[in-house]
Structures are given as C-alpha cells and as structure tokens.
Design an enzyme around this catalytic site. Structure first.
Site, mmCIF file in Angstrom:
data_model
loop_
_atom_site.group_PDB
_atom_site.id
_atom_site.type_symbol
_atom_site.label_atom_id
_atom_site.label_comp_id
_atom_site.label_asym_id
_atom_site.label_seq_id
_atom_site.Cartn_x
_atom_site.Cartn_y
_atom_site.Cartn_z
ATOM 1 C CG HIS A 281 -2.201 -0.808 0.897
ATOM 2 N ND1 HIS A 281 -2.171 -2.183 0.736
ATOM 3 C CD2 HIS A 281 -3.499 -0.456 0.689
ATOM 4 C CE1 HIS A 281 -3.376 -2.625 0.479
ATOM 5 N NE2 HIS A 281 -4.204 -1.600 0.441
ATOM 6 C CD GLU B 72 1.950 -33.739 -1.558
ATOM 7 O OE1 GLU B 72 1.940 -34.735 -2.302
ATOM 8 O OE2 GLU B 72 0.925 -33.186 -1.175
ATOM 9 C CE LYS C 47 -9.891 -8.047 -14.202
ATOM 10 N NZ LYS C 47 -9.239 -7.066 -15.066
ATOM 11 C CG ASP C 48 -9.616 -9.510 -6.603
ATOM 12 O OD1 ASP C 48 -8.964 -9.897 -7.592
ATOM 13 O OD2 ASP C 48 -9.216 -8.622 -5.841
ATOM 14 C CB SER D 263 -1.496 -2.497 -7.378
ATOM 15 O OG SER D 263 -2.167 -2.932 -6.232
#
Lengths: 283, 430
Positions: free
Chosen positions: B219, B291, B247-248, B223
């Site tokens: 922040h 894994e 959108k998320d 972004s």
C-alpha cells in the site's frame, strides 16, 4: 558489484552442473544402464471389460457386487490379510439389515479378555468390533508367510496406482514366466515360494494365486463364481473399504459445481455491471 | 501513503462515528481493500492471484484447525487417526480432501503470482520490499507444507521427511548434529512428528503476520500494473471497491470451480498412493518423491551428481537453496528501467522460451525416477535456471532496447490521456 557477484555465482553453479552432465552423459554412453526385467515385462493394470460401477463421473455402488466381494474377502483373502480400518457396523452400507450385520459380526472370532480371569481369549464379534487380523502380530504373520507380511487390505485400492484395476489385474494376472523372460533375465524367474505376475511391481510376489478355480466361492446370490467374476467383485469391495465416501463425494461434487457455476456467473455479471461505467478504448 | 485523490472514509451512523474515534478498524479496512485504495485501472486477471493466495491461507487455517481437533500426532496412531477422520468424523473426508488439495491450490496460486512478478518485474523499485517479503512467505509456506505432508505418517511422509532432513547432514562439520537436533533423533520418529505438528500449526499464523507486512508494503507505492508505468493521475486509477472486489469475486469463483473439481472428483490425483501405506522404516519405497510443488527444486537437488571439490550432495543442497535465494536479489540483478515484459522484446523471449519451459522441464523431471534420461535433462534445465537469473537477466537489462512505453495508464487503456477523468465518467454514467 552485486551483478558481478551474481554472474560469478551463476557461472559456478552452471559449471558444476554441466560437468555433472558431461560425466553423466559419458557414463551413459560408455556403460548404458542395463534394461531391467521390470521395464521390459511389467504391465499396466486394466479393469474388467465391463468396467466398475464406481468409476466415472456418475458412480454408484453395485451393492450386490460389494456383498459378493465381501464374501470373497471373507472366504479367501481373510485367511492371510487383515482389514483393520473397517468395522462390522460399516457392513450396513452394503445393504445388510441391522440383524444381518449382527449375525455377520458374530460369525467372526475377535480377540478379547476373559472378564473373570483377565486372560486372553476370544469371543464372537459385535457390530462395533473391527475386522480381526488373521495373525496375532507381525512376527507371526511373517513366520507363516515366508517372511513376507501380507499387507492390510483396507486401503489397498488407494495405495496403488489405479488401485481397483490393479487388484483385478493382479488377481487374474498370474502366469508362467515367458521363455523370453527366462532367456533375457534369468534372475527374474521366480524362485521357490515366489510367483510370476506381470502386474506386480517387481514381477514376482510371495502370494500364491489366491483365486484359482471357477466355483471357489459359492455366491449367496447365485451368480456364477468365475475367476474373473470373483476378482472383479473383491476389487469392487476393496474400493469401498478404501473409500466408503466415494459415491457420496462425487454426488455432492456435482451439487457443489452447480452452485459454484451459478455463483460464478452472477459474479461475472456483477463484474461486468460494475466495470461498464468505465470508459474503454473505442477504436 | 495513498494517492491524494483517494476517497476518504466518512463514518455516517452514530455507531461508526463512535467506532472511528475509539478503534478506526472500519477506516483501516476501507483504506486497505475498500474504496479508499486507488488501484491502476488496467490490471489483468494475472493480478487476481494475490487475493486468491490470501483466500488459500484462510482456507488452510480453517480446515486445518478442524482437522487438528481430530488428528493425533503420535507415531503409533497418527495414520489411523487420519483414517478415523476419513471414515468416522462427520464430513471428515471433505475437510481432509479440502485441506490436502488446498495445499496444492495454494502453490498453484503462489507460482502464478510469482511468475506474474517475474514477467512484469514487480520486484523493481519502489516495490523491492513487497517482493522480499513475498519470497519469505513462499519459503515459510514451503516449510509449512513439507511438515504438513509428514503428519499422515504414511510411507511418503516418513521417507520424504527422512530425505529432506537428511539434506542437513550434507553440511560440513555441523551437519549431522544439526540433523539429529532438528529431528530429535537419528531418524524421523515420534519426536519429529510431534514437533512437525506443533510447527505446522504455528507457521500459518506466522505467514498470516508476514502477509500483513506484504500488504502493508504494497500500500505504500500502490499496485503495479501490466504497462509498468507508474500511476500519474486520478484517471489512471479506480477504487479497489467495487472495481477489484468485483473482479476478484469472479476470479475466486473460477478458482473454486477448478479447486472443487479436484476435491470432489479426483482428490488423490495430486498425492502419492504410497502415502496410504503406513510409515515403515524397514521398507524403502521404490521412488521417493516429495509433493508435486517441490518437484522443480527436487530436480535441481538431484541434478548435481558429480563431486567437484565439494561432495555432489552438498552442491545439490546449496543449489536447491540458492535456486530460491536468488529471487531475493532480483531487484538488483535486473536493472532495466522498464518493468513490464510487454515492452522488453529480448527479456520477453527469454521468459517465454527460456524460463517457462525450463520450469516445466524441472517440474517433470522432479517427479520422474532418478535415472537417465531424466537426470541429464534436469541438468540442462538446472544450468539454464541459474544462467537465466544470474547471468542472462543482468546482461539483457544492459543491452536490451525497450519498446516505447505509453505515456500513462490512461493512454494505454483509452488511446489518449485527455479524454477521460474517471470521476466525471462515473458520474455521467450513474
């Protein structure tokens, strides 16, 4: 400075790994690793021609088949193999009534402690008991089986790649080693106490063919007990023991997917609506 | 810090005004992920994965806490307690499959998030600190996932733990005592299982704390975006809410569809069958593999097969750790002033035809048996991996001639920068 150090470090790692590559490639060319019998003769497992009812995107348990498979386990496999994750009460899921489950449990002998003397004894099973092991302990199991402990079967179909198909293929796959195997890999011809089976990881296993003849089990429902039928049935039964929730899981999955699809479409429309107020390029 | 045009939080009701004076938590949320956080208007769906990673962390904590209520961290009963969860606990199978596949989903999301960072050089100034904290989160997540995989105490749990902790034994002088100290014994056993469970429970909360630092650091400059051009004016940004919450939200729906397809239709596809065999120190599995999300680094570990001054095993361990540690130095290795790969022709070629196939090959070889030709292939890929980050990237950034950048985000989106001011647009549309 940091870039110089970085380039040096990068070149050192690259040099060492390229050196390893050159040495490895040289060794590989001059002395190629000998082919192994497992590579040449191991076969991938396959299911029965008609498939399993529990496979695919619309799985169902074939309860009649599971009951037959249970019968095969009880009359054949349980002589050597335990089923320790499964309790008699779970048999209710195979379509047996409460009374039948009690009767079935009582037909097994489970270890117990004599309440009067405290000594080890046995008693008939009850629905809350788990399937008893055929051997008192691992030492006894190994001693009775040429040092190879028969594995517990509860999770067998999840503990192998393509488990149900593997169990079916293994049970129907016993055969004499081919002449080619004997010629190319004399060490892989089964020794005493071992049996050839191309579906087993190293081709030779200590378990004698357990299902050998048609009619070895007399099915309660009158189905003809061919070797192939018995192998399918017990493979289906062991699929259930490994994952009793399989059918419920997939059915629930479709409901979840339907709900999520609906919500995702709503989210898409919401996103479109929110963003529609923004100007975008028009060219 | 925020842009001067960021919307200000204004409490309206009596309660929110009272709350804003005592503990301005609503204000904090408003400025963090609400309308008070202006975000570039041109973020692509590649910018969804940060939120998705946060979702995965919460998912893992919630399912994990429930599993811990039924799991018993004791070498004698751990395996059976997991089967108890699968068979006797109400919805236990769903929770366990959600957790096991949740780990895989977490890593899919993290890898995409990290590769987004590689392509758009999200690590460059002024966002170095976000990147550094991100690499720390990745390392912590790897440690957590590794210890989680040990808990079912199956064959791969045991032998994976043995191989990975055995790596510490490669360190000269202190290696062996260190390994014994870490495991609480000479091989993984009850002591190791107990401490792994304890740490597996602790670390996700540490990760959550570091995630807060990650978002805090984010922040400050705000972004990044696909053009790599910094925000210049209000028309370059939109408020996080409702634009990116919407959108998320859609991205989360798509993610959940894929994730639930694994949980409900193929829950064991990403696991290893051997882990349904109880741990047995006397029986070594034919192929010991970690894994899937560790495959690239496992391939790098096994690529070093030649004793050059140092033992091959030590080279492998050094290279495996270096493969991740090198990410810490990216902000200073790549000095190109242009961030986005869209405007870097040479960098872009090395990314798509070098790094991406190299990682794909390492993924494949890490899961393959340690025999030829897989070892030789992974050696070539490993060489490329180190050359890419440590040699090619610095050189590319010196010799490359970047393509012309748009003047601003608005210009990139609208074609020119004098047409639109967001506030006006939004008003007329409303």
């Amino acid at each position: 400075m940091i870039r110089l150090v970085g380039i040096l470090v990068g070149l050192v790692f690259t040099f060492v790994v390229v050196l390893a590559f050159v040495v490895g490639a040289y060794n590989h060319i001059t002395e190629p690793a000998a082919e192994t019998a497992e590579h040449a003769f191991h076969l991938d497992p396959h299911g029965p021609a008609e498939g399993f009812a529990h496979n695919g995107l619309m799985p169902e348990w074939d309860l009649a088949q599971l009951q037959r498979g249970y019968q095969v386990y009880k009359e054949v496999c349980s002589a050597c193999h335990s089923l320790e994750q499964v309790a008699f009460r779970n048999l209710a899921e195979l379509g047996y009534s409460e009374e039948e489950v009690k009767a079935e449990a009582a037909s097994w002998v489970v270890p117990a402690i004599n309440p009067d003397t405290g000594e080890n004894t046995t008693r008939p099973g009850t629905p809350t008991d788990y399937f008893p092991s055929p051997y008192a302990n691992d030492v006894a199991a190994a001693a009775a089986n040429n040092n190879a402990i028969p594995p517990d079967l509860s999770l067998m179909t999840k503990a192998r790649h393509h488990g149900p198909e593997y169990v079916y293929s293994l049970l129907t796959g016993y055969q004499e080693p081919s002449a080619e195997l004997a010629e190319r890999f004399p060490d892989s011809v089964p020794g005493p106490g071992l049996y050839h089976n191309p579906y087993f990881a190293n081709l030779n296993l200590a378990m004698a063919p357990p299902i050998t003849a048609d009619g070895q089990v007399t099915y309660a429902d009158g189905t003809a007990a061919t070797v192939d039928q018995m192998a399918q049935d017990v493979a289906a039964f062991l699929t259930w023991t490994a994952e009793p929730s399989l059918v419920d899981r997939v059915k629930m999955g479709w409901m979840v997917m339907g709900f999520l699809l609906f919500v995702t479409i709503l989210a898409w429309l919401a996103k479109k609506s929110v963003w529609s107020t923004l100007k975008t390029r028009k060219d | 810090m925020s842009f001067p045009w960021a919307k200000q939080y204004e409490p309206k009701t009596g309660f929110t005004k009272w709350m804003d004076e005592k503990l301005p938590l609503p204000r904090f949320v408003y400025n963090a992920v609400g309308a008070g956080y202006p975000v570039p208007r041109n973020l692509s769906y590649m910018w969804n994965f940060g939120v998705l990673a946060g979702f995965c962390l919460v998912l893992q904590i919630v399912t994990g806490v429930v599993l811990a209520m039924h799991y018993a961290a004791n070498a004698g009963v751990a395996f059976d307690s997991v089967e108890h969860i699968m068979r006797d606990v109400n919805w236990g199978w769903a929770i366990r499959y959600a957790h096991a596949n949740g780990a895989s989903a977490f890593f899919v999301v993290l890898y995409l998030h990290i590769f987004r960072g590689f392509f758009y050089s999200s690590y460059k100034a002024p966002r170095e600190m976000i990147w550094l904290i991100g690499v720390v989160i990745f390392l912590l997540t790897m440690a957590t996932a590794f210890m989680g995989y040990v808990l079912p105490w199956g064959q791969m749990s045991f032998w994976g733990a043995k191989v990975i902790t055995g790596l510490f034994g490669a360190i000269p002088l202190v290696g062996e005592p260190l390994q014994v100290w870490l495991l609480g014994g000479y091989a993984p056993d009850n002591a190791a299982l107990n401490r792994f469970f304890s740490l597996h429970f602790l670390l996700p909360f540490v990760i959550a704390g570091v995630v807060i630092l990650h978002i805090w650091a984010l922040h400050i400059p705000g972004s990044s975006n696909p053009t790599g051009v910094e925000v210049k004016s209000e028309s370059d940004t939109v408020p996080f809410h409702p634009y990116y919450t919407a959108k998320d939200g859609f991205g989360l729906g798509v993610f959940l569809l894929v994730y639930c397809a694994f949980v409900f239709f193929m829950p064991n596809a990403l696991g290893h069958p051997d882990n349904y065999i109880p741990a047995n120190p006397l029986s070594t599995p034919a192929h010991i593999v970690p894994e899937w999300y560790f495959y690239p680094f496992y391939a790098i570990l096994r690529a070093f097969t030649f004793d050059f001054i140092l033992p091959a095993k030590l080279w492998g361990v050094l290279a495996m750790f270096a493969a991740i540690l090198v990410w810490f130095f990216l902000p200073w290795l790549d000095k190109s002033p242009v961030r986005s790969g869209h405007y870097r022709p040479l960098f872009r070629k090395f990314f798509w035809f070098g790094l991406v196939p190299c990682m794909a090959v390492l993924f494949y070889c890490g899961g393959a048996p340690a025999e030829e030709p897989y070892v030789m292939i992974s050696q070539i890929a490993t060489a490329y991996y180190f050359l890419h980050f440590l040699v090619f990237l610095p050189i590319i950034s010196s010799i490359e001639k970047p393509e012309p950048l748009p003047f601003s985000i608005t210009e990139a989106v609208l074609g020119s920068d004098d047409k639109a001011v967001l506030g006006k647009d939004a008003e007329t549309a409303a």
